[in-house]
Design an enzyme around this catalytic site. Sequence first.
Site, PDB file in Angstrom:
ATOM      1  N   ASP A 308       0.852  -1.176   0.000  1.00  0.00           N
ATOM      2  CA  ASP A 308       0.000   0.000   0.000  1.00  0.00           C
ATOM      3  C   ASP A 308       0.899   1.241   0.000  1.00  0.00           C
ATOM      4  OD1 ASP A 308      -2.241   1.673   0.128  1.00  0.00           O
ATOM      5  OD2 ASP A 308      -3.266   0.392   1.573  1.00  0.00           O
ATOM      6  N   GLU A 513     -10.549   6.541   4.615  1.00  0.00           N
ATOM      7  CA  GLU A 513      -9.559   5.909   5.480  1.00  0.00           C
ATOM      8  C   GLU A 513      -9.643   6.419   6.924  1.00  0.00           C
ATOM      9  OE1 GLU A 513      -5.762   4.888   3.643  1.00  0.00           O
ATOM     10  OE2 GLU A 513      -6.523   5.601   1.731  1.00  0.00           O
TER      11      GLU A 513
END
Length: 629
Positions: A308, A513
């Site tokens: 990521d 997020e």
Amino acid sequence: MAARRMPMLGLVFLLCWAATTQAEYMKYKDPKQSVNVRIKDLMKRMTLAEKIGQMTQIERANASSRVLKDYFIGSILSGGGSVPAPQASAKDWVEMITTFQKACLSTRLGIPMIYGIDAVHGHNNVYNATIFPHNIGLGATRDPGLVKRIGAATALEVRATGIPYAFAPCIAVCRDPRWGRCYESYSEDHGVVQAMTELIPGLQGDVPPNYAKDFPFVAGKNNVAACSKHFVGDGGTQKGIDENNTIIDAHELFGIHMPAYIDSIAKGVSTVMVSYSSWNGVKMHANRRLVTGHLKKKLGFKGFVISDWQGIDRITTPPGANYTYSVQASITAGLDMVMVPYDYPAFIGTLTNLVNQKVIPMKRINDAVRRILRVKFVLGLFENPLPDPSLADQIGKQEHRELAREAVRKSLVLLKNGKSSNEPLLPLPKKADKILVAGSHADNIGYQCGGWTIEWQGGSGNITGGTTILDAIRSTVDPATNVVFSEKPDADLVQSNHFSYAIVVVGEPPYAETAGDSLNLTIPEPGPSTIQTVCGAVRCVVVLISGRPVVIQPYLPVMDALVAAWLPGSEGQGVADVLFGDFGFAGKLPRTWFKSVEQLPMNVGDKNYDPLFPFGFGLTTKPAAAVQT
């Protein structure tokens, strides 16, 4: 003597010509050769610098022709909101990517780069692209075929900008709605998530019969490489805190969070992205047991594993505290491509030193590069490395918007309809004297799309093309119906206008997020006060725009009807289609709706399961033409 030398000179010339021809024949450039033959031929020609370059993915803002050539960069990405220009057209994207690709093709071996982007609910970074409902809404449809069609439409819009790689689908199983990424999860139930992996053949195309098992697959130039994420257990973190620790036993990890990866691999998924989170204290970016031992060896995944965004930095606390260790731990764990958006020279230099010092064996580097090249060959990048400008008209195409509208209709979950079962409010009559549309989310494209739309965190207002819910209502009701809109109406407006009924559209602001983590799950003001003001005086339906179940029990008694609309995206007309009875309500809760946050985490099957609305709940209505007269 001269006559005798001529045949000898001819023979030498022929031998030299044959040797030169043989040297110039590069099997890796021959599409008639098998993928494995091409990989083997190319890898034997590559230097360590060229191999490590293939393992490096950088942000487009840092990419230049010189950087791409000097470092042999293998991949570029757009982070959330990273675009060539504000409101960039397909042509702008194609021109940028063509420039980057030509630089990569001009290197010694001419290995094309692969460009990736987060196309998580349509091509959401791109202005005027079709924005589909976020995954939680698609989970409510229980319609894998619809999700597959959305994948195919998304692939076309992504390809229209010259991009061959989408970081989707998110196959997290969200077990706690306090998690800021819960809307990226199709469901708390792994069976629903498994079914929705049909997005993968939508994006990539259907794996043909007798295709190599567990091999990555991309059908052609209208398809893109997919990415199942985030491996593994990201939806199970304690208290739903993003990037946190998932504390569960192996039975729960493999029984709940792993199954969708098995389905993904069977459907030929090209890549898998690793999670920021930990499992029982071990960071997934450093978990060799799961990345190499389980994903690659036991499950047989043959695509590449990608980190990521700055994911390897987060192996240490604080991030980047021991970068050499982070590089060593992540590559040893089995990561193949590393997302180092900014400080790529440090990554490349550190990894090169670790290989030269024999801390990381060449065998591990070769495994990574082999996997990356496999995906590039399967994608057809060596034959067709440059964007196809003829696809530009796919962005926001009407057929795609109609598909998104269908998805919105099917995603709506009717939680309440009438203060008694004998007095349903929905469907609403199109013909009425005067109606009120109220609320912060009624006329706001950005709010109804949510996070990961144009910008990473989303935005407010007309951030992209589409139809607001207010516009949809106005276009649906009878021309004689007076539609009054007030974002935050006061009591006097509500009580003095003799409205036939009201539609209140409120909910969460956009987030993505960690910014979306919430321990209280309340909708902000003026949402609650608007519900109380309007519904306390007029028959009302509340349309809730949210990425997850939120606190609604205190307001439920005053509502006549309640619709969970999730984050429907750009096509608000789908909401009006169902409110006014052109189509019936059919959606089912993909998540348990709690009574209070003190119950969390609470999922279907739990011992003390006591929800406000259970998993799978959803009232239904039938199209009601008779009500519209």
